[in-house]
Design a protein around this motif. Structure first.
Motif, PDB file in Angstrom:
ATOM      1  N   ASN A   1     -60.728  -1.025  19.995  1.00  0.00           N
ATOM      2  CA  ASN A   1     -60.705  -2.182  20.893  1.00  0.00           C
ATOM      3  C   ASN A   1     -60.101  -3.409  20.209  1.00  0.00           C
ATOM      4  OD1 ASN A   1     -62.829  -2.469  19.102  1.00  0.00           O
ATOM      5  ND2 ASN A   1     -64.126  -3.551  20.559  1.00  0.00           N
ATOM      6  N   VAL A   2     -59.667  -3.254  18.958  1.00  0.00           N
ATOM      7  CA  VAL A   2     -59.062  -4.343  18.199  1.00  0.00           C
ATOM      8  C   VAL A   2     -57.601  -4.484  18.622  1.00  0.00           C
ATOM      9  CG1 VAL A   2     -58.416  -5.085  15.875  1.00  0.00           C
ATOM     10  CG2 VAL A   2     -60.603  -3.956  16.250  1.00  0.00           C
ATOM     11  N   ASP A   3     -57.124  -5.715  18.704  1.00  0.00           N
ATOM     12  CA  ASP A   3     -55.718  -5.947  19.038  1.00  0.00           C
ATOM     13  C   ASP A   3     -54.854  -5.767  17.796  1.00  0.00           C
ATOM     14  OD1 ASP A   3     -56.071  -6.558  21.741  1.00  0.00           O
ATOM     15  OD2 ASP A   3     -56.520  -8.650  21.289  1.00  0.00           O
ATOM     16  N   VAL A   4     -53.758  -5.060  17.970  1.00  0.00           N
ATOM     17  CA  VAL A   4     -52.772  -4.883  16.903  1.00  0.00           C
ATOM     18  C   VAL A   4     -51.450  -5.448  17.416  1.00  0.00           C
ATOM     19  CG1 VAL A   4     -51.483  -3.235  15.499  1.00  0.00           C
ATOM     20  CG2 VAL A   4     -53.910  -2.825  15.994  1.00  0.00           C
ATOM     21  N   VAL A   5     -50.852  -6.316  16.607  1.00  0.00           N
ATOM     22  CA  VAL A   5     -49.603  -6.968  16.978  1.00  0.00           C
ATOM     23  C   VAL A   5     -48.545  -6.577  15.955  1.00  0.00           C
ATOM     24  CG1 VAL A   5     -48.477  -9.224  17.235  1.00  0.00           C
ATOM     25  CG2 VAL A   5     -50.846  -8.922  17.963  1.00  0.00           C
ATOM     26  N   THR A   6     -47.338  -6.318  16.439  1.00  0.00           N
ATOM     27  CA  THR A   6     -46.213  -6.085  15.545  1.00  0.00           C
ATOM     28  C   THR A   6     -45.389  -7.365  15.502  1.00  0.00           C
ATOM     29  OG1 THR A   6     -46.147  -3.734  16.080  1.00  0.00           O
ATOM     30  CG2 THR A   6     -44.164  -4.676  15.104  1.00  0.00           C
ATOM     31  N   ARG A   7     -45.072  -7.793  14.282  1.00  0.00           N
ATOM     32  CA  ARG A   7     -44.287  -9.018  14.110  1.00  0.00           C
ATOM     33  C   ARG A   7     -43.070  -8.699  13.263  1.00  0.00           C
ATOM     34  NH1 ARG A   7     -46.098 -14.620  11.167  1.00  0.00           N
ATOM     35  NH2 ARG A   7     -47.063 -13.156   9.731  1.00  0.00           N
ATOM     36  N   VAL A   8     -41.926  -9.228  13.653  1.00  0.00           N
ATOM     37  CA  VAL A   8     -40.678  -9.018  12.929  1.00  0.00           C
ATOM     38  C   VAL A   8     -40.379 -10.258  12.091  1.00  0.00           C
ATOM     39  CG1 VAL A   8     -38.209  -8.561  13.142  1.00  0.00           C
ATOM     40  CG2 VAL A   8     -39.813  -7.502  14.753  1.00  0.00           C
ATOM     41  N   VAL A   9     -40.199 -10.046  10.793  1.00  0.00           N
ATOM     42  CA  VAL A   9     -39.793 -11.116   9.880  1.00  0.00           C
ATOM     43  C   VAL A   9     -38.271 -11.169   9.917  1.00  0.00           C
ATOM     44  CG1 VAL A   9     -39.741 -11.871   7.474  1.00  0.00           C
ATOM     45  CG2 VAL A   9     -41.807 -10.848   8.406  1.00  0.00           C
ATOM     46  N   THR A  10     -37.725 -12.362  10.123  1.00  0.00           N
ATOM     47  CA  THR A  10     -36.288 -12.466  10.347  1.00  0.00           C
ATOM     48  C   THR A  10     -35.500 -13.082   9.207  1.00  0.00           C
ATOM     49  OG1 THR A  10     -36.608 -14.570  11.479  1.00  0.00           O
ATOM     50  CG2 THR A  10     -36.578 -12.580  12.847  1.00  0.00           C
ATOM     51  N   ASN A  11     -36.209 -13.682   8.221  1.00  0.00           N
ATOM     52  CA  ASN A  11     -35.463 -14.289   7.120  1.00  0.00           C
ATOM     53  C   ASN A  11     -36.326 -14.400   5.858  1.00  0.00           C
ATOM     54  OD1 ASN A  11     -36.888 -16.931   7.160  1.00  0.00           O
ATOM     55  ND2 ASN A  11     -35.895 -17.132   9.159  1.00  0.00           N
ATOM     56  N   GLN A  12     -35.658 -14.659   4.750  1.00  0.00           N
ATOM     57  CA  GLN A  12     -36.320 -14.722   3.443  1.00  0.00           C
ATOM     58  C   GLN A  12     -37.362 -15.848   3.392  1.00  0.00           C
ATOM     59  OE1 GLN A  12     -36.057 -12.552   0.969  1.00  0.00           O
ATOM     60  NE2 GLN A  12     -37.397 -13.679  -0.424  1.00  0.00           N
ATOM     61  N   THR A  13     -37.065 -16.973   4.003  1.00  0.00           N
ATOM     62  CA  THR A  13     -37.995 -18.103   3.994  1.00  0.00           C
ATOM     63  C   THR A  13     -39.316 -17.710   4.642  1.00  0.00           C
ATOM     64  OG1 THR A  13     -36.150 -19.663   4.073  1.00  0.00           O
ATOM     65  CG2 THR A  13     -38.317 -20.508   4.721  1.00  0.00           C
ATOM     66  N   GLU A  14     -39.246 -17.061   5.777  1.00  0.00           N
ATOM     67  CA  GLU A  14     -40.460 -16.601   6.460  1.00  0.00           C
ATOM     68  C   GLU A  14     -41.185 -15.565   5.603  1.00  0.00           C
ATOM     69  OE1 GLU A  14     -41.911 -14.719  10.729  1.00  0.00           O
ATOM     70  OE2 GLU A  14     -39.778 -14.694  10.239  1.00  0.00           O
ATOM     71  N   ALA A  15     -40.441 -14.647   4.995  1.00  0.00           N
ATOM     72  CA  ALA A  15     -41.045 -13.627   4.140  1.00  0.00           C
ATOM     73  C   ALA A  15     -41.840 -14.277   3.010  1.00  0.00           C
ATOM     74  CB  ALA A  15     -39.967 -12.706   3.576  1.00  0.00           C
ATOM     75  N   GLU A  16     -41.262 -15.272   2.374  1.00  0.00           N
ATOM     76  CA  GLU A  16     -41.948 -15.971   1.287  1.00  0.00           C
ATOM     77  C   GLU A  16     -43.158 -16.743   1.792  1.00  0.00           C
ATOM     78  OE1 GLU A  16     -38.938 -18.257  -0.702  1.00  0.00           O
ATOM     79  OE2 GLU A  16     -37.864 -16.447  -1.330  1.00  0.00           O
ATOM     80  N   ARG A  17     -43.032 -17.367   2.947  1.00  0.00           N
ATOM     81  CA  ARG A  17     -44.129 -18.169   3.500  1.00  0.00           C
ATOM     82  C   ARG A  17     -45.368 -17.330   3.784  1.00  0.00           C
ATOM     83  NH1 ARG A  17     -45.507 -18.864   8.501  1.00  0.00           N
ATOM     84  NH2 ARG A  17     -43.512 -18.272   9.385  1.00  0.00           N
ATOM     85  N   ILE A  18     -45.178 -16.091   4.263  1.00  0.00           N
ATOM     86  CA  ILE A  18     -46.340 -15.265   4.618  1.00  0.00           C
ATOM     87  C   ILE A  18     -46.696 -14.255   3.522  1.00  0.00           C
ATOM     88  CG2 ILE A  18     -45.920 -15.533   7.085  1.00  0.00           C
ATOM     89  CD1 ILE A  18     -44.944 -12.588   7.097  1.00  0.00           C
ATOM     90  N   GLY A  19     -45.958 -14.275   2.408  1.00  0.00           N
ATOM     91  CA  GLY A  19     -46.246 -13.335   1.328  1.00  0.00           C
ATOM     92  C   GLY A  19     -45.833 -11.913   1.642  1.00  0.00           C
ATOM     93  N   PHE A  20     -44.802 -11.761   2.446  1.00  0.00           N
ATOM     94  CA  PHE A  20     -44.310 -10.449   2.891  1.00  0.00           C
ATOM     95  C   PHE A  20     -43.600  -9.741   1.755  1.00  0.00           C
ATOM     96  CE2 PHE A  20     -40.834  -8.053   5.078  1.00  0.00           C
ATOM     97  CZ  PHE A  20     -41.618  -7.182   5.802  1.00  0.00           C
ATOM     98  N   THR A  21     -44.107  -8.560   1.372  1.00  0.00           N
ATOM     99  CA  THR A  21     -43.530  -7.831   0.243  1.00  0.00           C
ATOM    100  C   THR A  21     -42.843  -6.540   0.659  1.00  0.00           C
ATOM    101  OG1 THR A  21     -45.644  -6.754  -0.228  1.00  0.00           O
ATOM    102  CG2 THR A  21     -45.163  -8.807  -1.418  1.00  0.00           C
ATOM    103  N   GLY A  22     -42.500  -6.424   1.910  1.00  0.00           N
ATOM    104  CA  GLY A  22     -41.749  -5.257   2.355  1.00  0.00           C
ATOM    105  C   GLY A  22     -42.244  -4.702   3.667  1.00  0.00           C
ATOM    106  N   SER A  23     -41.361  -3.968   4.297  1.00  0.00           N
ATOM    107  CA  SER A  23     -41.595  -3.447   5.637  1.00  0.00           C
ATOM    108  C   SER A  23     -41.872  -1.955   5.592  1.00  0.00           C
ATOM    109  CB  SER A  23     -40.349  -3.713   6.474  1.00  0.00           C
ATOM    110  OG  SER A  23     -40.498  -3.265   7.787  1.00  0.00           O
ATOM    111  N   PRO A  24     -42.974  -1.541   6.208  1.00  0.00           N
ATOM    112  CA  PRO A  24     -43.976  -2.292   6.968  1.00  0.00           C
ATOM    113  C   PRO A  24     -45.118  -2.789   6.075  1.00  0.00           C
ATOM    114  CG  PRO A  24     -44.420   0.049   7.201  1.00  0.00           C
ATOM    115  CD  PRO A  24     -43.183  -0.084   6.329  1.00  0.00           C
ATOM    116  N   THR A  25     -45.716  -3.890   6.479  1.00  0.00           N
ATOM    117  CA  THR A  25     -46.892  -4.442   5.817  1.00  0.00           C
ATOM    118  C   THR A  25     -47.983  -4.582   6.867  1.00  0.00           C
ATOM    119  OG1 THR A  25     -45.676  -5.616   4.101  1.00  0.00           O
ATOM    120  CG2 THR A  25     -47.822  -6.521   4.698  1.00  0.00           C
ATOM    121  N   VAL A  26     -49.198  -4.198   6.518  1.00  0.00           N
ATOM    122  CA  VAL A  26     -50.345  -4.323   7.423  1.00  0.00           C
ATOM    123  C   VAL A  26     -51.191  -5.489   6.949  1.00  0.00           C
ATOM    124  CG1 VAL A  26     -52.370  -3.195   8.400  1.00  0.00           C
ATOM    125  CG2 VAL A  26     -50.332  -1.836   7.859  1.00  0.00           C
TER     126      VAL A  26
END
Length: 106
Positions: free
Chosen positions: A32-57
């Motif tokens: 019953n938990v909501d799961v959202v898929t989000r697309v990172v579109t640039n390096q700045t956004e990746a750095e801001r959210i701590g994104f270390t590669g696709s896919p990340t949960v």
């Protein structure tokens, strides 16, 4: 609680990660938990959210499989699973991570 699968555009492992996540959630009675898929579109956004590669949960913004020293950026991500390297965490690994995040025994 917010669960996100964060990917780069056209990630070849997006569906695999989403499918395994849902299987782990359902096994844990958390379907019953909501799961959202989000697309990172640039390096700045990746750095801001701590994104270390696709896919990340992420749960509430926290990477369930964070590894110290991983570089943030727009890249594919591989996971060490019991079966070897894979494009997404195994269902068992997700089950363990969810148990930790939701503070209950697997």
């Amino acid at each position: 609680m917010r669960i996100e699968v964060v990917v780069v555009k056209e990630c070849p492992n997006e569906q695999l990660a989403v499918d395994r996540l849902w299987q782990a959630l359902e096994a844990d009675g958390l379907d019953n938990v909501d799961v959202v898929t989000r697309v990172v579109t640039n390096q700045t956004e990746a750095e801001r959210i701590g994104f270390t590669g696709s896919p990340t949960v992420l749960i509430d913004g926290e990477d369930l499989f964070a590894e110290a020293g991983r570089t943030q950026g727009m890249a594919c991500r591989l996971y060490r699973t019991p079966e070897g390297l894979d494009g997404a965490p195994s269902i068992g690994q997700l089950h363990q991570a969810l148990a930790t995040a939701f503070h209950h025994e697997p």
